[in-house]
Design an enzyme around this catalytic site. Sequence first.
Site, short mmCIF file in Angstrom:
data_model
loop_
_atom_site.label_atom_id
_atom_site.label_comp_id
_atom_site.label_asym_id
_atom_site.label_seq_id
_atom_site.Cartn_x
_atom_site.Cartn_y
_atom_site.Cartn_z
N SER A 173 52.77 46.25 39.57
CA SER A 173 54.04 45.79 40.12
C SER A 173 54.97 45.42 38.98
CB SER A 173 53.81 44.56 41.01
OG SER A 173 55.03 43.97 41.40
N TYR A 186 50.76 35.93 42.57
CA TYR A 186 50.89 37.39 42.62
C TYR A 186 51.26 37.94 41.23
CZ TYR A 186 52.42 42.03 44.22
OH TYR A 186 52.57 43.38 44.40
#
Length: 306
Positions: A173, A186
């Site tokens: 990501s 995250y």
Amino acid sequence: MNFLLETLQVIVMSIYYNMEAFVRLFIPPKNKNVTGEIVLITGAGSGIGRLMAEKFAPLGVSLVLWDINQEGVKETSRLVKEKGVTKVHYYLCDCSDKAEVYRVADQVKREVGDVSILINNAGIVTGRKFMDAPDSLIEKTFEVNTMAHFWTYKAFLPAMAANNHGHLVSIASSAGLIGVNGLADYCASKFAAIGFAESVALELLATGKDGVKTTIVCPYFINTGMFDGCNTKWPLLLPILDPDYVANKIIEAILTDQVYLLLPKTMYLIIGLKNIMPVKLGILLGMYLGAFNFMDAFKGRVKKVE
């Protein structure tokens, strides 16, 4: 080799590699042939995992699909069969469970063969501020987004290394390259996943296993439901990405042995600026881009495996 010769070599090769990169802006590399490869995709029951499986379908590969959602992965299997895949196998697997990863991996090796393209795609997001996130969800985030990569590599990399042939793909990501307000666990898990993938890639090169390729994918938010409600202040600069577009770019990156894929392309500029600008200027730019408010309206699917 002495200092002068080594320095000269670096200068000459630097010029060559820069020229090569410039030429590839206009003449893209040819796609490699993946016919007969065994492709394993984790988190294949929905989202980008399902789309990648569908896009691999016409390429003559054998597909191995993993997901924690049995109905989802079964549906993906049905869809790829409709697209012409004759060799597709699906397995129920909780990637956060090391023992289960190893058990299912052994089953795959017995029933299908040695995986030659491994795509670590499974991921979860809590979407909560650090102090509001339960310890159990923080631990689960790391177990799925980071540690699962260790166990799948341990299971399938030895055969790739022995054959000096294969491809390791980490769907990470952009949040693994730059911190995001409201995504502490995250971001940390994706930073770790990227560092892990980069380190293993260097180990492979250092041991002469240059036939095992690696690709690290760092997209911005994708419109799959995982980040429902997340907003973008300037959609022309940082658009919420279309899943089909992302899946196409990932397959393209794999077929051309692209080492890094950042999406959208503006992420290359943003990451470059992060590394050279003063911290206060970086914070100002983050505020301008809306990075402090991305998660304000988050209503995504917590504990959803992407």
